[in-house]
Scaffold this active site. Sequence first.
Site, PDB file in Angstrom:
ATOM      1  N   ASP A 156       0.764  -1.183  -0.017  1.00 44.21           N
ATOM      2  CA  ASP A 156       0.068   0.126  -0.090  1.00 44.21           C
ATOM      3  C   ASP A 156       0.882   1.182   0.006  1.00 44.21           C
ATOM      4  OD1 ASP A 156      -3.101   1.021   0.540  1.00 44.21           O
ATOM      5  OD2 ASP A 156      -1.443   2.393   1.785  1.00 44.21           O
ATOM      6  N   TYR A 214       2.973   9.924  -0.191  1.00 42.43           N
ATOM      7  CA  TYR A 214       4.006   8.988   0.771  1.00 42.43           C
ATOM      8  C   TYR A 214       5.480   9.682   0.139  1.00 42.43           C
ATOM      9  CZ  TYR A 214       0.094   6.365   2.803  1.00 42.43           C
ATOM     10  OH  TYR A 214      -1.082   5.846   3.311  1.00 42.43           O
ATOM     11  N   LYS A 256      -2.872   6.089  -4.114  1.00 43.32           N
ATOM     12  CA  LYS A 256      -4.112   7.172  -3.678  1.00 43.32           C
ATOM     13  C   LYS A 256      -3.870   8.727  -4.521  1.00 43.32           C
ATOM     14  CE  LYS A 256      -3.746   4.643   0.524  1.00 43.32           C
ATOM     15  NZ  LYS A 256      -2.517   4.610   1.001  1.00 43.32           N
ATOM     16  N   HIS A 276      -7.699   9.933  -1.336  1.00 44.28           N
ATOM     17  CA  HIS A 276      -6.866   9.791  -0.072  1.00 44.28           C
ATOM     18  C   HIS A 276      -7.609  10.427   0.983  1.00 44.28           C
ATOM     19  CE1 HIS A 276      -2.548   9.316   1.440  1.00 44.28           C
ATOM     20  NE2 HIS A 276      -3.459   8.942   2.491  1.00 44.28           N
TER      21      HIS A 276
END
Length: 308
Positions: free
Chosen positions: A49, A54, A79, A110
């Site tokens: 994931d 990120y 996302k 998200h």
Amino acid sequence: MSAHKSSTTFKLSTGASIPAVGLGTWQSSQSEVYDAVLAALKTGYRHIDTAYAYLNEEAVGKAIKDSGIPREEIFVTTKLASIQQLDPVSALNDSLKRLDLDYVDLYLIHWPVALNPNNKSHPLIPTLPNGDRDVLHDFDFIDSYKVLQELAQQGKTKAIGVSNFSIKNLTRLLEHPSTKIKPVVNQVELHPYLPQNELLEFTKKHDILLEAYSPLGSTNSPLLTDETIVKIAENHNVSPATILISWAVWRGTVVLPKSVTPSRIESNFLIVDLTSEEGKQLDNIHKEKGIKRLINPSWNNIDVFAED
Ligand code: A2P
């Protein structure tokens, strides 16, 4: 039975299967995440994931490639960040480029809030002069979701879903006339201090899987020293983290423990079969300890978790 490697999978409403335990990568830097994903895949994880926000998609993709494991055997989620909500087509294309993949298995909105992409004060989280996030109050996530449905039809993502959605926002999405493809998951913070029982019941009723992020309670977690959890862990001769992960699977949720430590990545893939008595003890911890939400960014007067 003692601790064993997780082999549980759940079915998405599309019919595809999703491994119950996946590697979480929030707060894993590019340099850390490459080894983390390789270690996870070597251990047996087949579910990774990530997210644009990120800032580690390149390294995640490189590790997937370098593992030599056929692409179709790995379930990959990324996302759509809040700053990308006005243009999901470019956002997914860019994510696929960074991941060096032709498709992802799951693409999520998200957060149910859009940020102003024309404000260049920060690449991900632009702010106003007063420090508040530059939220586009008039923009509706329904419009992003319309585009996600097109992306699913084109096969750039096998399935679509949401993250950080409340019952109120999910209801609005499900009832909206433009929603022809249901979200397959809602990824939210879930652990014994935030079990979200009503949300779990609601999503089960609508054939939406809940996915648990921060299932260990994130950094410096009080859960890992909680006496009930420690006692159950001792009974099974496993770590408290293994109990938290096992509980998440026991209650029918996908679980995404994050780690960049190879030994933890390995042990987080172990599951024990909890007795229903232990499951209930874990279910009841919040009644004594209270509800604790750990991840709750301030969205400039929008309370995304208002009624949960
Ligand atoms: P690290 O990545 O340095 O190994 P969550 O999944 O709830 O967000 O929790 C992630 C945090 O928990 C990270 O700080 C991670 O550290 C730590 N962590 C992950 N697995 C374990 C484990 N098995 N035991 C203790 N801490 C862990």
